[in-house]
Design a protein around this motif. Structure first.
Motif, PDB file in Angstrom:
ATOM      1  N   ALA A  87       0.834  -1.202   0.000  1.00  0.00           N
ATOM      2  CA  ALA A  87       0.000   0.000   0.000  1.00  0.00           C
ATOM      3  C   ALA A  87       0.870   1.255   0.000  1.00  0.00           C
ATOM      4  CB  ALA A  87      -0.936  -0.013   1.196  1.00  0.00           C
ATOM      5  N   ARG A  88       1.951   1.246   0.793  1.00  0.00           N
ATOM      6  CA  ARG A  88       2.853   2.407   0.826  1.00  0.00           C
ATOM      7  C   ARG A  88       3.498   2.631  -0.539  1.00  0.00           C
ATOM      8  NH1 ARG A  88       4.537   0.193   5.828  1.00  0.00           N
ATOM      9  NH2 ARG A  88       6.368  -0.696   4.795  1.00  0.00           N
ATOM     10  N   GLU A  89       3.989   1.559  -1.134  1.00  0.00           N
ATOM     11  CA  GLU A  89       4.671   1.678  -2.417  1.00  0.00           C
ATOM     12  C   GLU A  89       3.724   2.178  -3.500  1.00  0.00           C
ATOM     13  OE1 GLU A  89       6.335  -2.144  -3.153  1.00  0.00           O
ATOM     14  OE2 GLU A  89       7.703  -2.045  -1.418  1.00  0.00           O
ATOM     15  N   ALA A  90       2.440   1.853  -3.369  1.00  0.00           N
ATOM     16  CA  ALA A  90       1.444   2.301  -4.348  1.00  0.00           C
ATOM     17  C   ALA A  90       0.935   3.704  -4.038  1.00  0.00           C
ATOM     18  CB  ALA A  90       0.282   1.319  -4.385  1.00  0.00           C
ATOM     19  N   GLY A  91       1.364   4.275  -2.922  1.00  0.00           N
ATOM     20  CA  GLY A  91       0.911   5.604  -2.558  1.00  0.00           C
ATOM     21  C   GLY A  91      -0.533   5.647  -2.113  1.00  0.00           C
ATOM     22  N   LEU A  92      -1.027   4.541  -1.569  1.00  0.00           N
ATOM     23  CA  LEU A  92      -2.428   4.443  -1.156  1.00  0.00           C
ATOM     24  C   LEU A  92      -2.550   4.788   0.329  1.00  0.00           C
ATOM     25  CD1 LEU A  92      -3.363   1.161  -3.054  1.00  0.00           C
ATOM     26  CD2 LEU A  92      -4.059   3.490  -3.662  1.00  0.00           C
ATOM     27  N   SER A  93      -2.544   6.058   0.634  1.00  0.00           N
ATOM     28  CA  SER A  93      -2.591   6.489   2.020  1.00  0.00           C
ATOM     29  C   SER A  93      -3.929   6.195   2.682  1.00  0.00           C
ATOM     30  CB  SER A  93      -2.294   7.985   2.113  1.00  0.00           C
ATOM     31  OG  SER A  93      -3.231   8.738   1.352  1.00  0.00           O
ATOM     32  N   SER A  94      -4.971   5.956   1.898  1.00  0.00           N
ATOM     33  CA  SER A  94      -6.296   5.680   2.456  1.00  0.00           C
ATOM     34  C   SER A  94      -6.551   4.191   2.657  1.00  0.00           C
ATOM     35  CB  SER A  94      -7.384   6.261   1.552  1.00  0.00           C
ATOM     36  OG  SER A  94      -7.312   5.703   0.253  1.00  0.00           O
ATOM     37  N   VAL A  95      -5.518   3.375   2.451  1.00  0.00           N
ATOM     38  CA  VAL A  95      -5.628   1.931   2.688  1.00  0.00           C
ATOM     39  C   VAL A  95      -5.008   1.612   4.045  1.00  0.00           C
ATOM     40  CG1 VAL A  95      -4.873  -0.365   1.967  1.00  0.00           C
ATOM     41  CG2 VAL A  95      -5.675   1.285   0.261  1.00  0.00           C
ATOM     42  N   GLU A  96      -5.802   1.012   4.905  1.00  0.00           N
ATOM     43  CA  GLU A  96      -5.384   0.653   6.258  1.00  0.00           C
ATOM     44  C   GLU A  96      -5.316  -0.874   6.352  1.00  0.00           C
ATOM     45  OE1 GLU A  96      -7.205   1.247  10.802  1.00  0.00           O
ATOM     46  OE2 GLU A  96      -8.450   1.585   9.023  1.00  0.00           O
ATOM     47  N   VAL A  97      -4.191  -1.397   6.797  1.00  0.00           N
ATOM     48  CA  VAL A  97      -4.046  -2.844   6.976  1.00  0.00           C
ATOM     49  C   VAL A  97      -3.963  -3.115   8.476  1.00  0.00           C
ATOM     50  CG1 VAL A  97      -2.755  -4.925   6.377  1.00  0.00           C
ATOM     51  CG2 VAL A  97      -2.804  -2.979   4.788  1.00  0.00           C
ATOM     52  N   VAL A  98      -4.925  -3.848   8.982  1.00  0.00           N
ATOM     53  CA  VAL A  98      -5.072  -4.073  10.409  1.00  0.00           C
ATOM     54  C   VAL A  98      -4.643  -5.492  10.767  1.00  0.00           C
ATOM     55  CG1 VAL A  98      -6.725  -4.215  12.316  1.00  0.00           C
ATOM     56  CG2 VAL A  98      -6.936  -2.394  10.611  1.00  0.00           C
ATOM     57  N   LEU A  99      -3.794  -5.614  11.769  1.00  0.00           N
ATOM     58  CA  LEU A  99      -3.441  -6.915  12.319  1.00  0.00           C
ATOM     59  C   LEU A  99      -4.514  -7.303  13.329  1.00  0.00           C
ATOM     60  CD1 LEU A  99      -1.451  -9.287  12.758  1.00  0.00           C
ATOM     61  CD2 LEU A  99      -0.308  -7.850  14.484  1.00  0.00           C
ATOM     62  N   GLY A 100      -5.287  -8.313  13.009  1.00  0.00           N
ATOM     63  CA  GLY A 100      -6.364  -8.700  13.911  1.00  0.00           C
ATOM     64  C   GLY A 100      -7.186  -9.847  13.352  1.00  0.00           C
ATOM     65  N   ASP A 101      -8.171 -10.254  14.126  1.00  0.00           N
ATOM     66  CA  ASP A 101      -9.048 -11.369  13.776  1.00  0.00           C
ATOM     67  C   ASP A 101     -10.153 -10.867  12.862  1.00  0.00           C
ATOM     68  OD1 ASP A 101     -10.700 -13.564  13.620  1.00  0.00           O
ATOM     69  OD2 ASP A 101     -10.848 -13.876  15.785  1.00  0.00           O
ATOM     70  N   ALA A 102     -10.116 -11.291  11.611  1.00  0.00           N
ATOM     71  CA  ALA A 102     -11.096 -10.827  10.629  1.00  0.00           C
ATOM     72  C   ALA A 102     -12.500 -11.351  10.909  1.00  0.00           C
ATOM     73  CB  ALA A 102     -10.663 -11.251   9.225  1.00  0.00           C
TER      74      ALA A 102
END
Length: 217
Positions: A87-102
């Motif tokens: 997401a960082r490399e793509a410049g997607l600042s509005s993408v949040e990746v959460v570590l957790g139980d989906a």
């Protein structure tokens, strides 16, 4: 025995694998859903998101990708780091990746109902009863007019026709469902009903110990 979901992603490197072919189909359907979405900001959530290989590349290249606020929820920290890096490399600042139980509803608080819900690699790894439960919860995760993309193998016993009935019962209409001959198991449904409140602190599904789906993710 617990599956190593980080190592499992290596199957994507084989372009002839059913997993790679399914990924192509899922990406195409994400792009089509964005094309058809109403103008304005959009929301997306991805359950058991892995390394984000389905959603992140589409958002990076699609004309509406920067309009999407997305949350990817994944339990394996190695996959989370790779998804965050992508997401960082793509410049997607509005993408949040959460570590957790989906599987926990609290993971999606503040971002649902969403215009796009990804439930890929789940239905083949949970019991039929939990598939039914997750379909029911999709009516809380999804905004009116929003899209749910899901996957499930088409091998016997083929649960896909029943899954489609469960979606219909919750107010969804089918957009596209792959046939058994296609051997990639991708479904797309659009929600027609009003969003339902997402219950707090609920568990929507649990992964089984035995593996049912040879093409998860």
């Amino acid at each position: 025995m617990t599956r190593d979901w980080y190592a499992w992603h290596h199957h994507y490197e084989d372009p002839t694998s059913s997993l790679s072919r399914r990924l192509v189909e899922v990406r195409q359907r994400i792009g089509a859903a964005l094309d058809e979405a109403p103008p304005g900001p959009l929301r997306a959530v991805s359950l058991c998101a892995g390394q984000g290989r389905d959603l992140i590349p589409v958002l990076a290249s699609h004309r509406r990708g920067r309009e999407v606020r997305a949350r990817l929820v994944e339990l394996d920290p190695r996959n989370v780091e790779l998804a965050r890096a992508a997401a960082r490399e793509a410049g997607l600042s509005s993408v949040e990746v959460v570590l957790g139980d989906a599987a926990r509803t609290d993971a999606y608080a503040g971002l649902v109902p969403a215009d796009l819900v990804l439930a890929c690699g789940i239905f083949g790894n949970i019991s039929d009863a939990h598939v039914r439960d997750l379909v029911r919860h999709c009516a809380s995760l999804c905004a009116t007019g929003g899209t749910v993309l899901w996957t499930r193998h088409r091998k016997p016993p083929d649960l896909v026709p029943v899954i489609c009935e469960w979606f219909a019962a919750e107010g969804f209409e089918p957009v596209a469902v792959s046939t058994p001959a296609e051997d990639i198991g991708v479904g797309e449904h659009r929600f027609l009903g009003p969003p339902r409140p997402l219950p707090a602190g609920a568990t929507m599904f649990e992964f089984t110990m035995g593996r049912q789906d040879t093409q998860p993710g």
